[in-house]
Motif scaffolding. Sequence first.
Motif, PDB file in Angstrom:
ATOM      1  N   ASP A   6       0.850  -1.195   0.000  1.00 53.08           N
ATOM      2  CA  ASP A   6       0.000   0.000   0.000  1.00 53.08           C
ATOM      3  C   ASP A   6       0.887   1.247   0.000  1.00 53.08           C
ATOM      4  O   ASP A   6       1.535   1.555   1.001  1.00 53.08           O
TER       5      ASP A   6
ATOM      6  N   GLU B 281      -1.712  -1.304  -3.892  1.00 54.21           N
ATOM      7  CA  GLU B 281      -2.809  -0.454  -3.413  1.00 54.21           C
ATOM      8  C   GLU B 281      -2.452   1.021  -3.538  1.00 54.21           C
ATOM      9  O   GLU B 281      -1.392   1.460  -3.078  1.00 54.21           O
TER      10      GLU B 281
ATOM     11  N   ASP C 109      -8.067   3.027  -2.868  1.00 55.98           N
ATOM     12  CA  ASP C 109      -8.490   3.387  -1.515  1.00 55.98           C
ATOM     13  C   ASP C 109      -8.812   4.879  -1.448  1.00 55.98           C
ATOM     14  O   ASP C 109      -9.984   5.284  -1.573  1.00 55.98           O
TER      15      ASP C 109
ATOM     16  N   ASN D 228     -10.921  -0.357  -1.048  1.00 58.58           N
ATOM     17  CA  ASN D 228     -10.806  -0.217   0.404  1.00 58.58           C
ATOM     18  C   ASN D 228     -11.895   0.743   0.877  1.00 58.58           C
ATOM     19  O   ASN D 228     -11.883   1.927   0.530  1.00 58.58           O
TER      20      ASN D 228
HETATM   21 MG    MG Z   1      -4.976   1.865   1.912  1.00 62.08          MG
END
Ligand code: MG
Length: 367
Positions: free
Chosen positions: A193, A218, A241, A263
């Motif tokens: 991420d 991510e 996200d 997310n």
């Molecule tokens: Mg994240």
Amino acid sequence: MKITRIFAHRVLLPLKEGRYSWSGGKSVDVFDSTIVGVETNTGLIGYGEVCPLGPFYLPAYADGVRAGLREIGPHLIGWDPRELAKLNHRMDAALKGHAYVKSGIDIACWDILGQFTGLPVCTLLGGRFGDAVRLYRAISQEAPEVMAKKVVGYRAEGYTRFQLKVGGDPDLDIDRIRAVSAMLKPTDRLVADANTGWTQHDAVRVCRAVRDVDVYIEQPCLTYEECLAVRQKTDHPFVLDENVDGLDMLLRARADLAMDVVNLKISKLGGLTKTKQVRDLCVSMGIGMTLEDSWGGDVTTAAIAHLAHSTPEELRFTATDFNSYVTVSTAEGAPQRDNGFMKASTAPGLGIRLRKAAVGPLVVEVR
Ligand code: MG
């Protein structure tokens, strides 16, 4: 039933590991959380929690939660907390944007609806899927060998899903991904991420450099367009996200086939009502989900557990047990991690009882 009082406690949540660090040198030592209470004329009280990941992650900050409650609270006195669509409509009419401010109130009203009906929030959100919810462990950004060592410890605690905080120096991030991946079993899942921290060209380069590694990527870059460009150049499973903050962005990203997993953070989307709407659409469209929030303690973790446990298992990629990261317990009855999993309470509402001694004095009160 009518709302008669909205109040809040400020709770400081130190971290068991001392510090949590992620992209761009950002870090937090003590999380500043707000526990929101909604009281009714029946005596029922519901609780929610909002805890931004510091003031520099999403457009949200801890004092903003409290200021926002003082602004929006007076508009909700006298309203029925069980009528969640009406209540959200009212909140959106009274205060434009500021989804995170509304999240704590919305969660508290779901808690009230559950207590009133005698049902756990999980049941009200659609029903309990499976026995337990599989959790991921976030690995704070450090030197590659330190992160690799930590992941071994987290595996021993039962975790099988790991979210590696990258988004720093791209060469170091390549080492981080390789070092941690080497410690995992083929059945584990690793997510790198970047939390918006890479430029587009660096992100493409990192993805190429770890092409042989079984890793999800991510939110590599700040903007949606940069992320989409990276997505189109890599064959790693891809998670969005920070850019997906509502239905509009979800639908746009879906139309572009811009992600495999999204997310969903409860406060980013504005509460359980709006997160349920997005979650249900993701289920219909076959998009996997990480179900969580920006941060929090026992109350947030309870809300996540109900949201995640009411999501079909095949699309429930992971969820988070934030209460196991912090040193303070603010509620009895909150989910406790057991060998990498947690369960939503079967008690009515969120199934929690606030520890009054742990939450300190009121910092907001609206009657
Ligand atoms: Mg994240």
